[in-house]
Design an enzyme around this catalytic site. Structure first.
Site, PDB file in Angstrom:
ATOM      1  N   LYS A  32      -5.540  11.176 -63.392  1.00 55.95           N
ATOM      2  CA  LYS A  32      -5.310  11.854 -62.120  1.00 55.95           C
ATOM      3  C   LYS A  32      -4.106  10.229 -61.483  1.00 55.95           C
ATOM      4  CE  LYS A  32      -7.266   8.921 -59.155  1.00 55.95           C
ATOM      5  NZ  LYS A  32      -6.624   7.821 -58.200  1.00 55.95           N
ATOM      6  N   ASN A  33      -3.756   9.043 -61.897  1.00 54.42           N
ATOM      7  CA  ASN A  33      -2.981   8.158 -61.638  1.00 54.42           C
ATOM      8  C   ASN A  33      -2.001   9.529 -62.186  1.00 54.42           C
ATOM      9  OD1 ASN A  33      -4.275   7.151 -60.029  1.00 54.42           O
ATOM     10  ND2 ASN A  33      -4.735   5.853 -61.406  1.00 54.42           N
ATOM     11  N   ARG A  39      -3.489   6.605 -51.868  1.00 58.42           N
ATOM     12  CA  ARG A  39      -2.739   5.991 -52.195  1.00 58.42           C
ATOM     13  C   ARG A  39      -1.009   6.178 -52.294  1.00 58.42           C
ATOM     14  NH1 ARG A  39      -1.370   0.738 -50.945  1.00 58.42           N
ATOM     15  NH2 ARG A  39       0.123  -0.050 -52.652  1.00 58.42           N
ATOM     16  N   CYS A  85      -8.328   3.308 -51.954  1.00 58.44           N
ATOM     17  CA  CYS A  85      -9.743   2.538 -51.378  1.00 58.44           C
ATOM     18  C   CYS A  85      -9.497   1.491 -51.158  1.00 58.44           C
ATOM     19  CB  CYS A  85     -10.019   2.242 -53.468  1.00 58.44           C
ATOM     20  SG  CYS A  85     -10.545   3.982 -53.972  1.00 58.44           S
ATOM     21  N   ARG A 139      -3.223  -4.310 -49.983  1.00 58.14           N
ATOM     22  CA  ARG A 139      -2.406  -3.454 -50.434  1.00 58.14           C
ATOM     23  C   ARG A 139      -0.871  -2.752 -50.511  1.00 58.14           C
ATOM     24  NH1 ARG A 139      -5.987   0.779 -53.899  1.00 58.14           N
ATOM     25  NH2 ARG A 139      -4.275   0.894 -55.246  1.00 58.14           N
ATOM     26  N   ILE A 177       3.348  -3.008 -49.886  1.00 57.66           N
ATOM     27  CA  ILE A 177       4.705  -2.147 -50.629  1.00 57.66           C
ATOM     28  C   ILE A 177       5.872  -3.008 -50.510  1.00 57.66           C
ATOM     29  CG2 ILE A 177       3.308  -0.155 -49.824  1.00 57.66           C
ATOM     30  CD1 ILE A 177       5.270   0.237 -47.208  1.00 57.66           C
ATOM     31  N   ASP A 178       5.803  -4.265 -50.277  1.00 55.25           N
ATOM     32  CA  ASP A 178       7.602  -5.204 -50.558  1.00 55.25           C
ATOM     33  C   ASP A 178       7.973  -4.382 -51.430  1.00 55.25           C
ATOM     34  OD1 ASP A 178       4.866  -6.776 -51.172  1.00 55.25           O
ATOM     35  OD2 ASP A 178       6.296  -8.584 -52.144  1.00 55.25           O
ATOM     36  N   GLN A 179       7.780  -4.494 -52.783  1.00 60.78           N
ATOM     37  CA  GLN A 179       8.353  -3.924 -53.608  1.00 60.78           C
ATOM     38  C   GLN A 179       8.951  -2.629 -54.316  1.00 60.78           C
ATOM     39  OE1 GLN A 179       8.738  -6.896 -56.118  1.00 60.78           O
ATOM     40  NE2 GLN A 179       7.897  -7.595 -54.360  1.00 60.78           N
ATOM     41  N   ASP A 236      -8.803  -0.742 -62.730  1.00 64.13           N
ATOM     42  CA  ASP A 236     -10.274  -0.160 -61.884  1.00 64.13           C
ATOM     43  C   ASP A 236     -11.146   0.639 -63.497  1.00 64.13           C
ATOM     44  OD1 ASP A 236      -8.170   0.989 -60.438  1.00 64.13           O
ATOM     45  OD2 ASP A 236      -7.122   2.807 -61.115  1.00 64.13           O
ATOM     46  N   ILE A 295      -5.781  -8.579 -60.680  1.00 63.08           N
ATOM     47  CA  ILE A 295      -4.845  -7.761 -59.269  1.00 63.08           C
ATOM     48  C   ILE A 295      -5.486  -7.553 -58.287  1.00 63.08           C
ATOM     49  CG2 ILE A 295      -4.120  -5.381 -60.015  1.00 63.08           C
ATOM     50  CD1 ILE A 295      -3.480  -6.693 -62.105  1.00 63.08           C
ATOM     51  N   ARG A 347     -12.902  12.470 -55.656  1.00 68.47           N
ATOM     52  CA  ARG A 347     -11.013  11.999 -55.414  1.00 68.47           C
ATOM     53  C   ARG A 347     -10.937  11.729 -56.446  1.00 68.47           C
ATOM     54  NH1 ARG A 347      -9.113   6.809 -51.560  1.00 68.47           N
ATOM     55  NH2 ARG A 347      -7.726   7.263 -53.432  1.00 68.47           N
TER      56      ARG A 347
HETATM   57  C1  UD1 Z   1      -2.135   2.171 -59.011  1.00 67.41           C
HETATM   58  C2  UD1 Z   1      -3.258   2.707 -59.451  1.00 67.41           C
HETATM   59  C3  UD1 Z   1      -4.925   2.265 -58.624  1.00 67.41           C
HETATM   60  C4  UD1 Z   1      -4.734   1.200 -60.464  1.00 67.41           C
HETATM   61  C5  UD1 Z   1      -3.311   0.173 -59.689  1.00 67.41           C
HETATM   62  C6  UD1 Z   1      -3.339  -1.275 -60.890  1.00 67.41           C
HETATM   63  C7  UD1 Z   1      -2.111   4.661 -58.745  1.00 67.41           C
HETATM   64  C8  UD1 Z   1      -2.050   6.231 -58.387  1.00 67.41           C
HETATM   65  N1  UD1 Z   1      -3.339   3.753 -58.258  1.00 67.41           N
HETATM   66  O1  UD1 Z   1      -2.252   0.996 -57.845  1.00 67.41           O
HETATM   67  O2  UD1 Z   1      -5.810   2.796 -59.242  1.00 67.41           O
HETATM   68  O3  UD1 Z   1      -5.732   0.393 -59.218  1.00 67.41           O
HETATM   69  O4  UD1 Z   1      -2.201   0.580 -60.570  1.00 67.41           O
HETATM   70  O5  UD1 Z   1      -3.544  -0.738 -62.087  1.00 67.41           O
HETATM   71  O6  UD1 Z   1      -1.614   4.978 -59.937  1.00 67.41           O
HETATM   72  N2  UD1 Z   1       1.224  -5.522 -54.858  1.00 67.41           N
HETATM   73  C9  UD1 Z   1       2.623  -5.771 -53.936  1.00 67.41           C
HETATM   74  N3  UD1 Z   1       3.545  -5.600 -54.092  1.00 67.41           N
HETATM   75  C10 UD1 Z   1       3.952  -4.549 -53.816  1.00 67.41           C
HETATM   76  C11 UD1 Z   1       3.178  -3.394 -55.283  1.00 67.41           C
HETATM   77  C12 UD1 Z   1       2.077  -4.524 -55.360  1.00 67.41           C
HETATM   78  O7  UD1 Z   1       2.639  -6.864 -53.757  1.00 67.41           O
HETATM   79  O8  UD1 Z   1       4.951  -3.841 -53.275  1.00 67.41           O
HETATM   80  C13 UD1 Z   1      -0.108  -5.404 -55.406  1.00 67.41           C
HETATM   81  C14 UD1 Z   1      -0.090  -4.990 -55.060  1.00 67.41           C
HETATM   82  O9  UD1 Z   1      -1.574  -5.539 -53.842  1.00 67.41           O
HETATM   83  C15 UD1 Z   1      -1.406  -5.542 -55.865  1.00 67.41           C
HETATM   84  C16 UD1 Z   1      -1.073  -5.275 -57.482  1.00 67.41           C
HETATM   85  O10 UD1 Z   1       0.395  -5.809 -56.902  1.00 67.41           O
HETATM   86  O11 UD1 Z   1      -2.424  -6.666 -56.316  1.00 67.41           O
HETATM   87  C17 UD1 Z   1      -0.799  -4.176 -58.228  1.00 67.41           C
HETATM   88  O12 UD1 Z   1      -0.918  -2.723 -57.301  1.00 67.41           O
HETATM   89  P1  UD1 Z   1      -0.025  -1.891 -58.411  1.00 67.41           P
HETATM   90  O13 UD1 Z   1       0.299  -2.008 -59.797  1.00 67.41           O
HETATM   91  O14 UD1 Z   1       1.044  -1.485 -57.443  1.00 67.41           O
HETATM   92  O15 UD1 Z   1      -1.093  -0.371 -57.648  1.00 67.41           O
HETATM   93  P2  UD1 Z   1      -1.336   0.976 -56.946  1.00 67.41           P
HETATM   94  O16 UD1 Z   1       0.516   1.412 -58.735  1.00 67.41           O
HETATM   95  O17 UD1 Z   1      -1.197   0.529 -55.579  1.00 67.41           O
END
Ligand code: UD1
Length: 430
Positions: free
Chosen positions: A22-23, A93, A117, A122, A124-126, A305, A327, A397
């Site tokens: 899925k991802n 997401r 979820c 979560r 999105i700063d990065q 996950d 995480i 989902r």
């Molecule tokens: C993806 C997966 C999700 C999985 C997660 C971790 C998809 C669609 N989803 O989610 O199923 O649980 O990876 O393996 O592939 N973070 C920041 N800033 C950012 C982005 C992330 O601080 O800009 C933090 C998040 O809050 C979290 C960590 O980094 O604590 C990891 O997040 P991330 O790897 O980005 O997860 P997703 O891509 O959202």
């Protein structure tokens, strides 16, 4: 609202086929709009998150055909708008992958901010840091993320946090930027590699995916391709843990065993017997399981996950186990439901201390999110008596034909949509 009715106490036995990841599919389908030529994608799972994304893509003018359940053909040549105004899309997401894809192709995108979820903040700063480094102006406007650039230029980007989503988004946008981009501290998950392979098959120039430094040399345009998505690591892991928790013997078919090593290593530690084949893994589990310690980490660490599923299995293991969530900060919400089934678990911050009990007992419970929902189904199958899981939507989902696949390996599970159906299901399950 659909519910699952489950009669526990059966050892799962048999073979279960695993679908496309899925991802990976979420990223690849979004990236498919980056060319004006048709893209043919096989092994697309038929799950709600994917179907929601495809609908949203259709609404901005992407032509989508699905001649077979798992085959999708995408034609992004007639995109009418880069502004996505779709309430429903907020629930997934990965909607923000359309920002990376559309920003790369059309130098502008506006997409509702993601929901997904309910497992913690979560950020999105990065993602924003990455888009900005490529020269885009990024704003958060009325609940949406809007990015726009006159020109995207490659850059050297050091992620402050390993993020799957940010790595994927930057990889997409920079594929069509001018010059070279380097992503340091990149995520190494199998679906990051799958997306890189997909983009390369469209003519992109990406090297190093699967390591923590990814190098992208921007190209002028991408072309059509035929591609098959990798098997779903987390779907496979869920059935592996279902086998472990029910002391079953299950062959999980159509997988890449290498992607499952982080899970098989823990299953060995708790006493399961694992046999690896070229494209299958067999998990047979003795009684009782033994305790261990688990910490979730970015790949190749133990996946977050899979945290709820292994917690459920460890709740039935002899001794005391510790599960640390590395995480997401709020991923133990389901533990309250598990305690209602007789588990002995104490959560302190990001750590769960689990004292194994011999058995769970069935109860009426609610699934708080996708993976926790699947884990509670595992708990129900291992429990004594009947469990009702309210609201199957979260689980649907990310799991295709969940109850059908489980029934085929011996689970007593029915999906019901009314009290009348529940009554009938109870007779069948008894
Ligand atoms: C993806 C997966 C999700 C999985 C997660 C971790 C998809 C669609 N989803 O989610 O199923 O649980 O990876 O393996 O592939 N973070 C920041 N800033 C950012 C982005 C992330 O601080 O800009 C933090 C998040 O809050 C979290 C960590 O980094 O604590 C990891 O997040 P991330 O790897 O980005 O997860 P997703 O891509 O959202």
């Amino acid at each position: 609202m659909d519910r699952y009715a489950i009669m526990g106490g059966t050892r799962l036995q048999g073979e279960v086929p695993i679908g496309g990841a899925k991802n990976a599919a979420l990223a690849i389908l979004a990236a498919a709009v980056m060319t004006n030529e048709p893209v043919r994608i096989e092994n697309v799972p038929d799950v709600t998150d994917i179907n929601v994304l495809l609908k949203a893509m259709e609404r901005i003018g992407v032509k989508i055909e699905r001649p077979e359940r798992h085959l999708v053909i995408i034609d992004g040549s007639r995109i009418e708008s880069c502004i996505i105004d779709d309430e429903y899309l907020k629930r997934i997401r990965a909607s923000y992958y359309l920002v990376g894809a559309l920003l790369g192709k059309n130098k502008q995108a506006e997409v509702p901010l993601p929901g997904g979820c309910n497992i913690g903040v979560r950020a999105i700063d990065q993602h924003i840091k990455g888009f900005s480094a490529l020269g885009a102006k990024v704003r958060i406007l009325h609940g949406s993320i809007a990015a726009q650039a006159d020109e995207l230029r490659g850059n050297h980007i050091f992620l402050d946090k390993v993020s799957v989503g940010a790595t994927i988004n930057i990889m997409m946008a920079s594929s069509l930027a001018s010059g070279k981009t380097i992503i340091e501290n990149a995520a190494k998950e199998p679906h990051v590699v799958d997306l890189a392979n997909f983009l390369n098959s469209m003519g992109a120039n990406i090297k190093g995916a699967g390591t923590d430094v990814i190098r992208i040399r921007g190209v002028e345009k991408l072309h059509g391709t035929d591609y098959a998505i990798i098997p779903d690591q987390i779907e496979a892991g869920t059935y592996m843990l279902a086998s472990a928790a029910t002391h079953g013997d299950v062959l999980v078919r159509g997988v890449i065993p290498k992607h499952l090593e982080c899970i098989t290593a823990k299953l060995c530690e708790i006493g399961c017997h694992i046999t690896e084949y070229d494209d299958a893994v067999r998990v047979s589990a003795p009684e009782p399981l033994t305790s261990t310690q688990v910490k979730t980490l970015p790949y190749p660490g133990f996946p977050t996950d899979m945290q709820p599923q292994i917690t459920v299995a460890l709740g039935l293991a002899q001794g005391t186990s510790i599960v640390t969530e590395g995480i997401f900060e709020n991923r133990f919400k389901y533990v309250d439901e598990l305690i209602r089934m007789g588990a002995s678990i104490k959560v302190e911050g990001n750590m769960a201390v689990i004292s194994g009990v011999p058995r769970y007992s069935g109860a009426s419970i609610t699934a708080p999110d996708l993976r926790a929902g699947a884990a509670l189904v595992i708990a129900a199958m291992a429990a004594e008596g009947e469990t009702i899981i309210e609201d199957t939507r979260f689980i649907e989902r990310g799991y295709e034909d969940f109850e059908l696949k489980l029934r085929a390996i011996g689970a007593k599970i029915e999906k019901v949509s009314s009290d009348r159906e529940l009554k009938k299901a109870r007779l069948r399950l008894a």
